[in-house]
Design a protein around this motif. Structure first.
Motif, PDB file in Angstrom:
ATOM      1  N   THR A  37      22.432  12.241 -43.195  1.00 35.52           N
ATOM      2  CA  THR A  37      22.122  12.646 -41.821  1.00 35.52           C
ATOM      3  C   THR A  37      22.872  13.942 -41.499  1.00 35.52           C
ATOM      4  O   THR A  37      23.939  13.909 -40.891  1.00 35.52           O
ATOM      5  CB  THR A  37      22.527  11.514 -40.832  1.00 35.52           C
ATOM      6  OG1 THR A  37      21.912  10.291 -41.257  1.00 35.52           O
ATOM      7  CG2 THR A  37      22.104  11.830 -39.411  1.00 35.52           C
ATOM      8  N   PRO A  38      22.345  15.080 -41.936  1.00 36.47           N
ATOM      9  CA  PRO A  38      23.070  16.333 -41.692  1.00 36.47           C
ATOM     10  C   PRO A  38      23.087  16.701 -40.208  1.00 36.47           C
ATOM     11  O   PRO A  38      22.083  16.548 -39.515  1.00 36.47           O
ATOM     12  CB  PRO A  38      22.261  17.382 -42.472  1.00 36.47           C
ATOM     13  CG  PRO A  38      21.305  16.625 -43.329  1.00 36.47           C
ATOM     14  CD  PRO A  38      21.121  15.275 -42.711  1.00 36.47           C
ATOM     15  N   VAL A  39      24.233  17.170 -39.784  1.00 38.67           N
ATOM     16  CA  VAL A  39      24.357  17.695 -38.430  1.00 38.67           C
ATOM     17  C   VAL A  39      23.890  19.144 -38.455  1.00 38.67           C
ATOM     18  O   VAL A  39      24.311  19.935 -39.312  1.00 38.67           O
ATOM     19  CB  VAL A  39      25.818  17.609 -37.942  1.00 38.67           C
ATOM     20  CG1 VAL A  39      25.998  18.358 -36.615  1.00 38.67           C
ATOM     21  CG2 VAL A  39      26.239  16.148 -37.785  1.00 38.67           C
ATOM     22  N   THR A  40      23.008  19.478 -37.516  1.00 42.57           N
ATOM     23  CA  THR A  40      22.487  20.852 -37.484  1.00 42.57           C
ATOM     24  C   THR A  40      22.932  21.594 -36.231  1.00 42.57           C
ATOM     25  O   THR A  40      22.752  22.797 -36.127  1.00 42.57           O
ATOM     26  CB  THR A  40      20.948  20.850 -37.546  1.00 42.57           C
ATOM     27  OG1 THR A  40      20.466  20.001 -36.498  1.00 42.57           O
ATOM     28  CG2 THR A  40      20.450  20.326 -38.879  1.00 42.57           C
ATOM     29  N   GLY A  41      23.492  20.868 -35.266  1.00 39.60           N
ATOM     30  CA  GLY A  41      23.944  21.548 -34.053  1.00 39.60           C
ATOM     31  C   GLY A  41      24.894  20.686 -33.257  1.00 39.60           C
ATOM     32  O   GLY A  41      24.922  19.455 -33.401  1.00 39.60           O
ATOM     33  N   ILE A  42      25.722  21.336 -32.468  1.00 49.95           N
ATOM     34  CA  ILE A  42      26.604  20.637 -31.532  1.00 49.95           C
ATOM     35  C   ILE A  42      26.282  21.216 -30.158  1.00 49.95           C
ATOM     36  O   ILE A  42      26.309  22.439 -29.984  1.00 49.95           O
ATOM     37  CB  ILE A  42      28.085  20.855 -31.904  1.00 49.95           C
ATOM     38  CG1 ILE A  42      28.372  20.236 -33.288  1.00 49.95           C
ATOM     39  CG2 ILE A  42      29.013  20.270 -30.832  1.00 49.95           C
ATOM     40  CD1 ILE A  42      29.768  20.497 -33.815  1.00 49.95           C
ATOM     41  N   THR A  43      25.934  20.341 -29.228  1.00 52.15           N
ATOM     42  CA  THR A  43      25.506  20.836 -27.915  1.00 52.15           C
ATOM     43  C   THR A  43      26.660  20.801 -26.920  1.00 52.15           C
ATOM     44  O   THR A  43      27.562  19.970 -27.020  1.00 52.15           O
ATOM     45  CB  THR A  43      24.335  19.992 -27.369  1.00 52.15           C
ATOM     46  OG1 THR A  43      24.722  18.612 -27.405  1.00 52.15           O
ATOM     47  CG2 THR A  43      23.098  20.172 -28.228  1.00 52.15           C
ATOM     48  N   ARG A  44      26.607  21.738 -25.974  1.00 56.56           N
ATOM     49  CA  ARG A  44      27.647  21.803 -24.953  1.00 56.56           C
ATOM     50  C   ARG A  44      26.995  21.897 -23.581  1.00 56.56           C
ATOM     51  O   ARG A  44      25.911  22.463 -23.440  1.00 56.56           O
ATOM     52  CB  ARG A  44      28.530  23.021 -25.197  1.00 56.56           C
ATOM     53  CG  ARG A  44      29.326  22.925 -26.482  1.00 56.56           C
ATOM     54  CD  ARG A  44      29.951  24.256 -26.854  1.00 56.56           C
ATOM     55  NE  ARG A  44      30.990  24.644 -25.908  1.00 56.56           N
ATOM     56  CZ  ARG A  44      31.660  25.797 -25.985  1.00 56.56           C
ATOM     57  NH1 ARG A  44      31.400  26.647 -26.970  1.00 56.56           N
ATOM     58  NH2 ARG A  44      32.580  26.086 -25.095  1.00 56.56           N
ATOM     59  N   GLY A  45      27.671  21.359 -22.574  1.00 55.78           N
ATOM     60  CA  GLY A  45      27.160  21.407 -21.200  1.00 55.78           C
ATOM     61  C   GLY A  45      27.520  22.721 -20.527  1.00 55.78           C
ATOM     62  O   GLY A  45      28.138  23.601 -21.138  1.00 55.78           O
ATOM     63  N   ARG A  46      27.124  22.835 -19.262  1.00 59.30           N
ATOM     64  CA  ARG A  46      27.414  24.071 -18.529  1.00 59.30           C
ATOM     65  C   ARG A  46      28.899  24.340 -18.416  1.00 59.30           C
ATOM     66  O   ARG A  46      29.332  25.484 -18.420  1.00 59.30           O
ATOM     67  CB  ARG A  46      26.820  23.979 -17.121  1.00 59.30           C
ATOM     68  CG  ARG A  46      25.419  24.511 -17.146  1.00 59.30           C
ATOM     69  CD  ARG A  46      25.008  25.146 -15.851  1.00 59.30           C
ATOM     70  NE  ARG A  46      23.554  25.049 -15.828  1.00 59.30           N
ATOM     71  CZ  ARG A  46      22.916  24.094 -15.193  1.00 59.30           C
ATOM     72  NH1 ARG A  46      23.569  23.236 -14.433  1.00 59.30           N
ATOM     73  NH2 ARG A  46      21.624  24.019 -15.270  1.00 59.30           N
ATOM     74  N   ASP A  47      29.681  23.239 -18.325  1.00 52.31           N
ATOM     75  CA  ASP A  47      31.129  23.420 -18.206  1.00 52.31           C
ATOM     76  C   ASP A  47      31.776  23.708 -19.563  1.00 52.31           C
ATOM     77  O   ASP A  47      32.985  23.839 -19.675  1.00 52.31           O
ATOM     78  CB  ASP A  47      31.759  22.164 -17.589  1.00 52.31           C
ATOM     79  CG  ASP A  47      31.444  20.909 -18.410  1.00 52.31           C
ATOM     80  OD1 ASP A  47      30.705  21.006 -19.412  1.00 52.31           O
ATOM     81  OD2 ASP A  47      31.945  19.821 -18.058  1.00 52.31           O
ATOM     82  N   GLY A  48      30.955  23.806 -20.596  1.00 54.76           N
ATOM     83  CA  GLY A  48      31.493  24.121 -21.917  1.00 54.76           C
ATOM     84  C   GLY A  48      31.866  22.894 -22.734  1.00 54.76           C
ATOM     85  O   GLY A  48      32.076  22.992 -23.945  1.00 54.76           O
ATOM     86  N   ARG A  49      31.928  21.755 -22.092  1.00 55.20           N
ATOM     87  CA  ARG A  49      32.290  20.538 -22.838  1.00 55.20           C
ATOM     88  C   ARG A  49      31.193  20.143 -23.824  1.00 55.20           C
ATOM     89  O   ARG A  49      30.011  20.379 -23.590  1.00 55.20           O
ATOM     90  CB  ARG A  49      32.473  19.365 -21.865  1.00 55.20           C
ATOM     91  CG  ARG A  49      33.805  19.319 -21.118  1.00 55.20           C
ATOM     92  CD  ARG A  49      34.019  17.902 -20.570  1.00 55.20           C
ATOM     93  NE  ARG A  49      34.200  16.944 -21.644  1.00 55.20           N
ATOM     94  CZ  ARG A  49      35.398  16.635 -22.153  1.00 55.20           C
ATOM     95  NH1 ARG A  49      36.482  17.180 -21.672  1.00 55.20           N
ATOM     96  NH2 ARG A  49      35.499  15.784 -23.137  1.00 55.20           N
ATOM     97  N   VAL A  50      31.627  19.508 -24.881  1.00 55.04           N
ATOM     98  CA  VAL A  50      30.674  18.975 -25.855  1.00 55.04           C
ATOM     99  C   VAL A  50      29.833  17.884 -25.207  1.00 55.04           C
ATOM    100  O   VAL A  50      30.361  17.043 -24.467  1.00 55.04           O
ATOM    101  CB  VAL A  50      31.476  18.413 -27.052  1.00 55.04           C
ATOM    102  CG1 VAL A  50      30.677  17.389 -27.809  1.00 55.04           C
ATOM    103  CG2 VAL A  50      31.936  19.545 -27.951  1.00 55.04           C
ATOM    104  N   THR A  51      28.524  17.910 -25.461  1.00 46.64           N
ATOM    105  CA  THR A  51      27.662  16.848 -24.913  1.00 46.64           C
ATOM    106  C   THR A  51      26.968  16.022 -25.993  1.00 46.64           C
ATOM    107  O   THR A  51      26.397  14.980 -25.703  1.00 46.64           O
ATOM    108  CB  THR A  51      26.570  17.445 -24.002  1.00 46.64           C
ATOM    109  OG1 THR A  51      25.854  18.440 -24.764  1.00 46.64           O
ATOM    110  CG2 THR A  51      27.158  18.101 -22.760  1.00 46.64           C
ATOM    111  N   GLY A  52      27.001  16.504 -27.224  1.00 48.24           N
ATOM    112  CA  GLY A  52      26.372  15.703 -28.272  1.00 48.24           C
ATOM    113  C   GLY A  52      26.202  16.469 -29.568  1.00 48.24           C
ATOM    114  O   GLY A  52      26.595  17.640 -29.674  1.00 48.24           O
TER     115      GLY A  52
END
Ligand SMILES: Cc1cc2nc3c(=O)[nH]c(=O)nc-3n(C[C@H](O)[C@H](O)[C@H](O)COP(=O)(O)OP(=O)(O)OC[C@H]3O[C@@H](n4cnc5c(N)ncnc54)[C@H](O)[C@@H]3O)c2cc1C
Ligand code: FES
Lengths: 413, 114
Positions: A190-205
């Protein structure tokens, strides 16, 4: 085991090596719902190339040694727990298999063939003892009793009874199994292809090839690939691959009882010029009967072609220490890539800029040994509980890391 | 190379399981060595493994832990499955070690350091 990743998790651990396994285990023990995502098979990265030394004898005094002493205790506890589970009335064959991680507190012997080497280990041992390491000076005759095949030309040796050995892949499997028992889900391939961040810059997933997982905590335990993972979140991590080669002999009767190191082993790990190819001899038997002769250190990127002249030097040095090896066949050689951090300390903790992104990487040649303490420290930082030791020296934003990185211009991973 | 129907009825192989030589130079003079007490015929240039295989012997040793049989696997020196002791020298690969007259080849069920 190829479960579809859950839509949400309290924490996502990226990397199914020994470090990711121990982080997931500790986070699960703290009550978090953890998903482990691994691009390939579990424990198939650098962990599969490790020799499995759990050493206190070679650690730099200070934070690294503190981490190593804690980790050494945690390995012993894990071994005892697995043994107890294997003989419990409810135990099944899987429990017995899980207990077979080849954990052996066989001790190490640092041997000096020169006066200079002997002086160096004698001085070092004084400081090590003050820090809680058992270091027993022994003369050449006593060393010969412990290791009958050692060269007679020794000046002296230092015995480190706390040094242990484990089979890294089996150990990872046992830790992953425990984590799973505590509720973690495992997602190999299950390769990770991206790390998402919210508007406040925090990681979201994280985004994977098999679906996205939303989470507020991402643990980057991707070893030599952790730089790429950090970059997916817009963070920079100065990790470079430091290649290591190992020689493997044919199965033999027990010739080498402990781990035997050259007195200059300690010197090479933090060698002044990290870009120069170096060898440091570590010779040890395994339960399968093969003897592992390690290892080399080179900063040459992810190049998988072996370096024969370096292998020849390793073989020659091993024969100097153990003349009996001159007549022994080599079965094979292999190599792996250590996650090298420019100031020689692992990176354990939250990213300096990206909130919710935690790193557990950069253990170079000691990640097997240091993994359990890394997991414990990381989990305490994620859950904001009292850390088992001072986390400051392992912080991702420490000055020494980025200063050293700028000087060393790490090879791109 | 199996004998074809045109070669006539199947005869017991006169020369062990060896492939019959093509017309031309002969195999040279046969000699013997001993394996596990048995006399084994070999020809110049053959390895111990080849001569044992020709004699129908496929089991060269058993493994230390599970006691399962091992013999020639790769035949080219890579797998170390075919280890035997030759004239007192342990862990020799049968598939690479030339057969020599009167050699004493022993089964090696326990690893030896030469
Ligand atoms: C020759 C050699 C000898 C060594 N000997 C020892 C020793 O004796 N003792 C010791 O303590 N240490 C030793 N080490 C070091 C030790 O092996 C490493 O420090 C340790 O294995 C690092 O573990 P890890 O979990 O961080 O990395 P890895 O085991 O490499 O795990 C990282 C994982 O992340 C995965 N990954 C990468 N990208 C992605 C992505 N995009 N998505 C999902 N997953 C991804 C990888 O596939 C990999 O499985 C040795 C290393 C070498 C090379
Ligand atoms: S058959 Fe593989 S080494 Fe001899």
């Amino acid at each position: 085991m190829r479960e579809t990743p859950p839509p949400t998790a309290d924490a996502v651990v990226i990397g199914g090596g020994i470090v990711g396994a121990c982080c997931a285990d500790a986070l699960s023990a703290a009550g978090l719902r953890v998903a482990i995502v691994e691009r390939h098979g579990l424990a198939g990265g650098t962990t599969a190339a490790g020799e499995g030394n759990i050493l206190v004898s070679d650690k730099e005094l200070g934070p690294e040694l503190e981490l190593a002493l804690l980790s050494n205790r945690l390995w012993t506890e894990l071994g005892e727990e697995l043994q107890a589970a294997a003989v419990a009335p409810t135990a099944g064959p899987a429990d017995a298999a899980a207990a077979d991680i080849e954990l052996e507190a066989k001790g190490g012997l640092m041997v000096a063939m020169t006066d200079a080497g002997h002086d160096a280990i004698t001085t070092l041992a004084v400081q090590q003892r003050a820090a809680g390491v058992v270091a027993e000076p022994i003369d050449a005759a006593a060393a010969a009793e412990l290791e009958p095949h050692l060269t007679p030309g020794l000046v002296g040796a230092m015995h480190y009874p706390q040094d242990q050995q484990v089979q890294p892949v089996k150990a990872s499997a046992a830790v992953l199994r425990r984590a799973r028992g505590r509720g973690a889900s495992l997602h190999p391939h299950t390769p990770v292809t991206g790390i998402t961040r919210g508007r406040d810059g925090r990681v979201t997933g994280v985004v994977t090839r098999r679906g996205a997982i939303s989470t507020g905590v991402v643990v980057n335990a991707a070893g030599v690939w952790s730089r790429q993972l950090a970059a997916m979140a817009g963070a920079d991590l100065p990790i470079a691959p430091r290649r290591g080669q190992i020689l493997v002999t044919e199965p033999l009767p027990l010739l080498v009882h402990r781990k035997v190191y050259d007195a200059d082993y300690v010197g090479t790990v933090g060698a002044a010029d990290p870009t120069a190819a170096a060898i440091s001899s570590v010779i040890e038997g395994t339960r399968a009967g093969t003897i592992l002769i390690g290892s080399s250190r080179e900063l040459v990127g992810l190049d998988r072609r072996s370096n024969l002249p370096l292998l020849a030097r390793m073989a020659a040095r091993a024969m100097e220490l153990f003349p009996v090896l001159a007549d022994v066949h080599l079965l094979r050689t292999y190599l792996g890539f250590r996650p090298y951090s420019p100031d020689h300390l692992p990176i354990i903790g939250e990213d300096g800029e990206v909130a919710g992104l935690f790193h557990a990487t950069g253990h170079e040649g000691a990640g097997i040994g240091l993994a359990p303490a890394t997991g414990a420290l990381l989990a305490s930082l994620v859950t904001a509980t009292t850390p088992p030791l001072d986390p400051a020296r392992f912080a991702a934003d420490r000055a020494s890391l980025h200063r050293a990185a700028a000087d060393a211009e790490p090879v791109d991973a | 190379m199996r004998e074809s129907a045109a070669d006539g009825p199947r005869r017991p192989p006169p020369d062990g399981l060896r492939v019959p030589p093509p017309a031309g130079p002969s195999r040279g003079a046969a000699f013997t060595f001993r394996f596990d007490g048995r006399q084994i015929t070999a020809y110049p240039g053959e390895t111990i493994g080849a001569a044992l295989l020709a004699a129908g012997i496929r089991r060269l040793r058993t493994t230390r832990f599970a006691g399962t049989p091992r013999g020639l696997l790769c035949g080219i020196g890579s797998c170390f499955d075919c280890l035997v002791t030759v004239d007192g020298r342990g862990s020799q690969r049968a598939c690479l070690t030339p057969a020599i007259p009167d050699a004493e080849v022993e089964v090696q069920d326990v690893p030896r350091a030469t």
